[in-house]
Motif scaffolding. Structure first.
Motif, mmCIF file in Angstrom:
data_model
loop_
_atom_site.group_PDB
_atom_site.id
_atom_site.type_symbol
_atom_site.label_atom_id
_atom_site.label_comp_id
_atom_site.label_asym_id
_atom_site.label_seq_id
_atom_site.Cartn_x
_atom_site.Cartn_y
_atom_site.Cartn_z
ATOM 1 N N GLY A 8 0.871 -1.246 0.205
ATOM 2 C CA GLY A 8 -0.013 0.159 -0.018
ATOM 3 C C GLY A 8 0.779 1.315 -0.023
ATOM 4 N N GLY A 9 1.997 1.125 0.068
ATOM 5 C CA GLY A 9 2.898 2.519 -0.020
ATOM 6 C C GLY A 9 2.861 3.128 -1.320
ATOM 7 N N GLY A 10 3.549 4.320 -1.464
ATOM 8 C CA GLY A 10 3.613 4.666 -2.701
ATOM 9 C C GLY A 10 3.854 6.098 -2.566
ATOM 10 N N LEU A 11 3.693 7.003 -3.669
ATOM 11 C CA LEU A 11 3.885 8.482 -3.749
ATOM 12 C C LEU A 11 2.661 9.135 -3.772
ATOM 13 N N VAL A 12 2.505 10.249 -2.902
ATOM 14 C CA VAL A 12 1.311 10.909 -2.723
ATOM 15 C C VAL A 12 1.806 12.534 -2.337
ATOM 16 N N GLN A 13 0.673 13.271 -2.789
ATOM 17 C CA GLN A 13 1.160 14.619 -2.542
ATOM 18 C C GLN A 13 0.805 15.001 -1.045
ATOM 19 N N ALA A 14 1.401 16.048 -0.539
ATOM 20 C CA ALA A 14 1.172 16.550 0.820
ATOM 21 C C ALA A 14 -0.511 16.713 0.755
ATOM 22 N N GLY A 15 -1.005 16.210 2.148
ATOM 23 C CA GLY A 15 -2.456 16.472 2.228
ATOM 24 C C GLY A 15 -3.229 15.193 1.895
ATOM 25 N N GLY A 16 -2.768 14.392 1.136
ATOM 26 C CA GLY A 16 -3.229 13.024 0.568
ATOM 27 C C GLY A 16 -3.440 12.134 1.547
ATOM 28 N N SER A 17 -3.866 10.864 1.219
ATOM 29 C CA SER A 17 -4.144 9.651 1.954
ATOM 30 C C SER A 17 -3.337 8.569 1.240
ATOM 31 N N LEU A 18 -2.996 7.633 2.181
ATOM 32 C CA LEU A 18 -2.479 6.237 1.796
ATOM 33 C C LEU A 18 -3.046 5.190 2.855
ATOM 34 N N ASN A 76 -6.414 -11.772 9.276
ATOM 35 C CA ASN A 76 -5.055 -11.788 9.797
ATOM 36 C C ASN A 76 -4.297 -10.716 9.211
ATOM 37 N N THR A 77 -5.150 -9.575 9.211
ATOM 38 C CA THR A 77 -4.618 -8.330 8.566
ATOM 39 C C THR A 77 -4.494 -7.046 9.353
ATOM 40 N N VAL A 78 -3.545 -6.097 9.414
ATOM 41 C CA VAL A 78 -3.670 -5.065 10.230
ATOM 42 C C VAL A 78 -3.606 -3.695 9.287
ATOM 43 N N TYR A 79 -4.215 -2.645 9.270
ATOM 44 C CA TYR A 79 -4.433 -1.586 8.420
ATOM 45 C C TYR A 79 -3.674 -0.398 9.185
ATOM 46 N N LEU A 80 -3.231 0.408 8.217
ATOM 47 C CA LEU A 80 -2.693 1.872 8.799
ATOM 48 C C LEU A 80 -3.358 2.779 7.681
ATOM 49 N N GLN A 81 -4.667 3.295 7.948
ATOM 50 C CA GLN A 81 -5.017 4.594 7.303
ATOM 51 C C GLN A 81 -4.097 5.847 8.035
ATOM 52 N N MET A 82 -3.791 6.449 6.845
ATOM 53 C CA MET A 82 -2.762 7.572 6.881
ATOM 54 C C MET A 82 -3.542 8.937 6.036
ATOM 55 N N ASN A 83 -3.928 9.726 6.909
ATOM 56 C CA ASN A 83 -4.684 10.884 6.093
ATOM 57 C C ASN A 83 -3.843 12.288 6.330
ATOM 58 N N SER A 84 -4.104 13.197 5.704
ATOM 59 C CA SER A 84 -3.557 14.497 5.840
ATOM 60 C C SER A 84 -1.978 14.332 6.039
ATOM 61 N N LEU A 85 -1.336 13.535 4.956
ATOM 62 C CA LEU A 85 -0.052 13.253 4.996
ATOM 63 C C LEU A 85 0.829 14.601 4.836
ATOM 64 N N LYS A 86 1.977 14.376 5.276
ATOM 65 C CA LYS A 86 3.007 15.585 5.293
ATOM 66 C C LYS A 86 4.221 15.424 4.985
ATOM 67 N N PRO A 87 5.199 15.897 3.965
ATOM 68 C CA PRO A 87 6.424 15.445 3.544
ATOM 69 C C PRO A 87 7.106 14.885 4.637
ATOM 70 N N GLU A 88 7.189 15.148 6.010
ATOM 71 C CA GLU A 88 7.932 14.763 7.002
ATOM 72 C C GLU A 88 7.558 13.290 7.360
ATOM 73 N N ASP A 89 6.176 12.824 7.031
ATOM 74 C CA ASP A 89 5.928 11.459 6.948
ATOM 75 C C ASP A 89 6.593 10.656 5.970
ATOM 76 N N THR A 90 7.287 11.040 5.063
ATOM 77 C CA THR A 90 8.034 10.175 4.110
ATOM 78 C C THR A 90 8.934 9.301 4.896
ATOM 79 N N ALA A 91 8.947 7.953 4.684
ATOM 80 C CA ALA A 91 9.799 6.852 5.377
ATOM 81 C C ALA A 91 9.373 5.497 5.021
ATOM 82 N N VAL A 92 10.284 4.695 5.145
ATOM 83 C CA VAL A 92 9.668 2.991 5.009
ATOM 84 C C VAL A 92 8.869 2.815 6.355
ATOM 85 N N TYR A 93 7.826 2.206 5.882
ATOM 86 C CA TYR A 93 6.938 2.024 7.063
ATOM 87 C C TYR A 93 6.823 0.616 7.411
#
Length: 121
Positions: A8-18, A76-93
């Motif tokens: 589910g990772g990828g490239l998103v603009q600031a303010g977006g969601s993954l 058997n799955t865990v999710y992480l909904q990420m909203n209002s993403l910021k450039p400083e959220d850039t990382a390997v999760y």
């Protein structure tokens, strides 16, 4: 043994969601605390959030109100909904499994391979 596979990772603009997913193998998924960590280049691995088998959660302050963790024990799955993403959220999760609720990476027994999240400004 427990195997964890993030997606589910990828490239998103600031303010977006993954939405990240972590699929696990094994029949003991429901007995583990599941956590998400992240690591930016040149930085330490940081705790993001964890969830108990009953849905109890612990969030790092820097994601409160923006990220939401959930788990589907039947899948058997865990999710992480990420909203209002910021450039400083850039990382390997990374997804990880532990015996008890903790924010300490060293206490997590199993780890996924990680998924890259890049937030552009």
């Amino acid at each position: 043994q427990v195997q964890l596979v993030e997606s589910g990772g990828g490239l998103v603009q600031a303010g977006g969601s993954l939405r990240l997913s972590c699929a696990t193998s094994g029949r003991t998924f429901g007995s583990y605390v599941m956590g998400w960590f992240r690591q930016a280049p040149g930085k330490e691995r940081d705790f993001v959030v964890a969830i108990t088998l009953n849905g109890g959660t612990d969030y790092a302050d820097f994601v409160k109100g923006r990220f939401t963790i959930s788990r589907d024990n039947a899948k058997n799955t865990v999710y992480l909904q990420m909203n209002s993403l910021k450039p400083e959220d850039t990382a390997v999760y990374y997804c990880a499994a532990a015996d008890h609720m903790t924010s300490v990476a060293a206490l997590y027994n199993y780890w996924g391979q990680g998924t890259q999240v890049t937030v552009s400004s």
